[in-house]
Write a protein that holds these residues in place. Structure first.
Motif, PDB file in Angstrom:
ATOM      1  N   LYS A  96       0.809  -1.221   0.000  1.00 30.38           N
ATOM      2  CA  LYS A  96       0.000   0.000   0.000  1.00 30.38           C
ATOM      3  C   LYS A  96       0.845   1.276   0.000  1.00 30.38           C
ATOM      4  O   LYS A  96       0.365   2.331  -0.393  1.00 30.38           O
ATOM      5  CB  LYS A  96      -0.972   0.014   1.172  1.00 30.38           C
ATOM      6  N   THR A  97       2.085   1.179   0.442  1.00 29.76           N
ATOM      7  CA  THR A  97       2.948   2.351   0.463  1.00 29.76           C
ATOM      8  C   THR A  97       3.556   2.588  -0.916  1.00 29.76           C
ATOM      9  O   THR A  97       4.237   1.721  -1.455  1.00 29.76           O
ATOM     10  CB  THR A  97       4.087   2.173   1.491  1.00 29.76           C
ATOM     11  N   LEU A  98       3.304   3.748  -1.479  1.00 28.36           N
ATOM     12  CA  LEU A  98       3.877   4.099  -2.776  1.00 28.36           C
ATOM     13  C   LEU A  98       5.312   4.574  -2.590  1.00 28.36           C
ATOM     14  O   LEU A  98       5.590   5.442  -1.769  1.00 28.36           O
ATOM     15  CB  LEU A  98       3.044   5.200  -3.441  1.00 28.36           C
ATOM     16  N   VAL A  99       6.217   4.003  -3.360  1.00 29.22           N
ATOM     17  CA  VAL A  99       7.622   4.374  -3.314  1.00 29.22           C
ATOM     18  C   VAL A  99       8.142   4.503  -4.740  1.00 29.22           C
ATOM     19  O   VAL A  99       7.486   4.095  -5.694  1.00 29.22           O
ATOM     20  CB  VAL A  99       8.463   3.325  -2.551  1.00 29.22           C
ATOM     21  N   GLY A 100       9.342   5.066  -4.885  1.00 27.83           N
ATOM     22  CA  GLY A 100       9.951   5.152  -6.204  1.00 27.83           C
ATOM     23  C   GLY A 100      10.484   6.539  -6.514  1.00 27.83           C
ATOM     24  O   GLY A 100      10.281   7.500  -5.763  1.00 27.83           O
ATOM     25  N   PHE A 101      11.168   6.627  -7.633  1.00 23.44           N
ATOM     26  CA  PHE A 101      11.774   7.890  -8.066  1.00 23.44           C
ATOM     27  C   PHE A 101      10.732   8.990  -8.229  1.00 23.44           C
ATOM     28  O   PHE A 101      10.919  10.115  -7.743  1.00 23.44           O
ATOM     29  CB  PHE A 101      12.518   7.653  -9.383  1.00 23.44           C
ATOM     30  N   ASP A 102       9.642   8.703  -8.924  1.00 25.49           N
ATOM     31  CA  ASP A 102       8.603   9.716  -9.125  1.00 25.49           C
ATOM     32  C   ASP A 102       7.963  10.134  -7.807  1.00 25.49           C
ATOM     33  O   ASP A 102       7.628  11.312  -7.612  1.00 25.49           O
ATOM     34  CB  ASP A 102       7.519   9.185 -10.067  1.00 25.49           C
ATOM     35  N   ILE A 103       7.769   9.167  -6.920  1.00 26.59           N
ATOM     36  CA  ILE A 103       7.123   9.473  -5.641  1.00 26.59           C
ATOM     37  C   ILE A 103       8.001  10.411  -4.822  1.00 26.59           C
ATOM     38  O   ILE A 103       7.525  11.424  -4.286  1.00 26.59           O
ATOM     39  CB  ILE A 103       6.838   8.177  -4.853  1.00 26.59           C
TER      40      ILE A 103
END
Length: 338
Positions: A96-103
Motif C-alpha cells: 500500500k505504500t507508494l515508493v519510487g523515483f517519481d514518488i
C-alpha cells in the motif's frame, strides 16, 4: 541526451497502461484506490523522506505564493500516478505504500512549495482525463512528452528514458531492436504501450523480409509480463529501460537486459492540465531548485536511475516543441547476458 519514455498513448492523448516491471518479489494492485501521504514524511508515500536522504528541503516562499489560489488554499497537491511501474512508482512490501523515483520527486516538490502531497493511484489511461476533469492537480507517472498529449496538457520535464529487452540469462537471445533481432521471438509486452506499436511494425517488417514472424503477447498486468518470461511462455520482454533494468536487478541473476535503445526525441515529464497552466512555471522553477541544490541527484541515486537524470527542467506546452520521429537507436548487445 534526449531519449523517449515509452508509456503508451490513449486515443485522446491520454495514455494506456504504463510499461512496467514491478520487482518480482513485490506485489500490489494498480487499482483506482487512492493512497494519501504527506510530502517529505514517512508513511504511505515513502520510506526515508522525499529526497531519499536526511537532507532538508526548504520551502521556497516565493514559489509557494505563486501556486494557484485553489491549491494554495487547500494546502495540498493532488497527484495522479499509476503503480506498479518500478523503479518510478510501485508498492513497498506492505502493498500500500507508494515508493519510487517519481514518488520521492513529487514529495520533494511538495516540500519546496510548502504543500502536503496527496497521491492518487489509478489506471494509467485515467490520469490525463482526471487532470482535465479536475480530479488531480498534476500527473507524475513516467509520461513521455508527446505531440498528441500536448494537445490537452502541458509538461515540465523531469526525467530521461529509453527502452530495453529483458531475457532469461543464458538464453542465447540477443534482442536490441524492432527489426531483425525480434523476428521469430515470442515477445511479452504490456497492452497499450508504445512498445506494442513498435512490435506491430516489427511484424510487418519480419513478414516483408521473409523472416520468421514475431509473436506479440499482449498482457494488461505488468506483473504477469515478467512472469510470462520467467515461466518460459515468452522469449523476451519489451519495456522501458529503467523498468527492465530494475526487473533484472530484482531477479537475482535469473533475468538480464540483453539490449537497450534510445529514441531521437522527447523527455518524460510532469503532466499539467491547461486549467492549471500557472503551475508550469512554478513546477519548473521548483525542479530547478531541486536540481541545483543536489536533492534531485540524491533521489536519482537512491533509485538507481542516475543515467536518466536531467540537468535542466523545461516547459512544454505546444506540439511543435516535440519531434515527430519514430526512429530508434539500438545500443550494442550487452556481453554476458545471452
Amino acid at each position: 541526451m534526449s531519449i523517449h519514455s515509452n508509456r503508451g498513448k490513449h486515443a485522446r492523448a491520454a495514455v494506456l497502461a504504463g510499461a512496467l516491471l514491478l520487482p518480482l518479489a513485490a506485489c500490489g494492485s494498480g487499482s483506482g484506490t487512492g493512497t494519501t501521504g504527506t510530502g517529505g514524511t514517512t508513511g504511505t508515500t515513502g520510506t526515508a523522506g522525499a529526497a531519499g536522504s536526511s537532507a532538508a528541503i526548504a520551502k521556497d516562499a516565493e514559489l509557494a505564493a505563486a501556486v494557484p489560489a485553489e491549491i494554495r488554499g487547500r494546502g495540498s497537491l493532488i497527484i495522479g500516478t499509476n503503480a506498479p511501474y518500478a523503479p518510478l512508482e510501485f508498492f513497498a512490501e506492505d502493498n500500500k505504500t507508494l515508493v519510487g523515483f517519481d514518488i520521492d520527486t513529487g514529495d520533494a516538490l511538495g516540500q519546496v512549495l510548502g504543500l502536503k502531497v496527496d497521491w492518487k493511484n489509478t489506471s494509467f489511461d485515467n490520469i490525463i482525463p482526471g487532470l482535465e476533469a479536475g480530479r488531480y492537480d498534476i500527473g507524475i507517472a513516467g509520461f513521455g512528452i508527446e505531440r498528441e498529449r500536448l494537445e490537452v496538457v502541458g509538461f515540465v520535464s523531469n526525467y530521461l528514458s529509453g527502452g530495453g529487452f529483458l531475457v532469461k540469462k543464458g538464453s542465447g537471445i540477443k534482442a536490441n531492436d524492432f527489426k531483425d533481432t525480434v523476428c521469430g521471438l515470442r515477445v511479452a509486452v504490456q497492452s497499450g504501450t508504445t512498445q506494442v506499436e513498435r512490435l506491430e511494425k516489427a511484424e510487418k517488417y519480419c513478414a516483408g523480409a521473409g523472416k520468421k514472424p514475431v509473436q506479440i503477447i499482449r498482457i494488461p498486468d505488468q506483473n504477469q509480463v515478467v512472469l510470462t518470461l520467467s515461466s518460459g511462455r515468452a522469449d523476451v520482454v519489451s519495456a522501458d529501460k529503467p523498468a527492465v533494468e530494475w526487473a533484472a536487478k530484482q531477479s537475482e541473476g535469473a533475468l538480464c537486459v540483453t539490449g537497450t535503445y534510445r529514441t531521437p526525441h522527447s523527455l518524460a515529464g510532469i503532466a499539467v492540465p491547461k486549467r492549471n497552466a500557472a503551475l508550469n512555471e512554478v513546477l519548473q522553477k521548483a525542479m530547478t531548485k531541486l536540481i541545483s541544490e543536489g536533492h534531485y541527484k540524491r533521489i536519482a541515486e537512491k533509485w538507481g536511475v542516475v543515467d536518466g537524470a536531467i540537468e535542466k527542467s523545461e516547459i512544454f506546452t505546444k506540439p511543435e516543441q516535440v519531434g515527430d520521429g519514430d526512429e530508434i537507436f539500438p545500443q550494442p548487445i550487452k556481453e554476458g547476458c545471452a
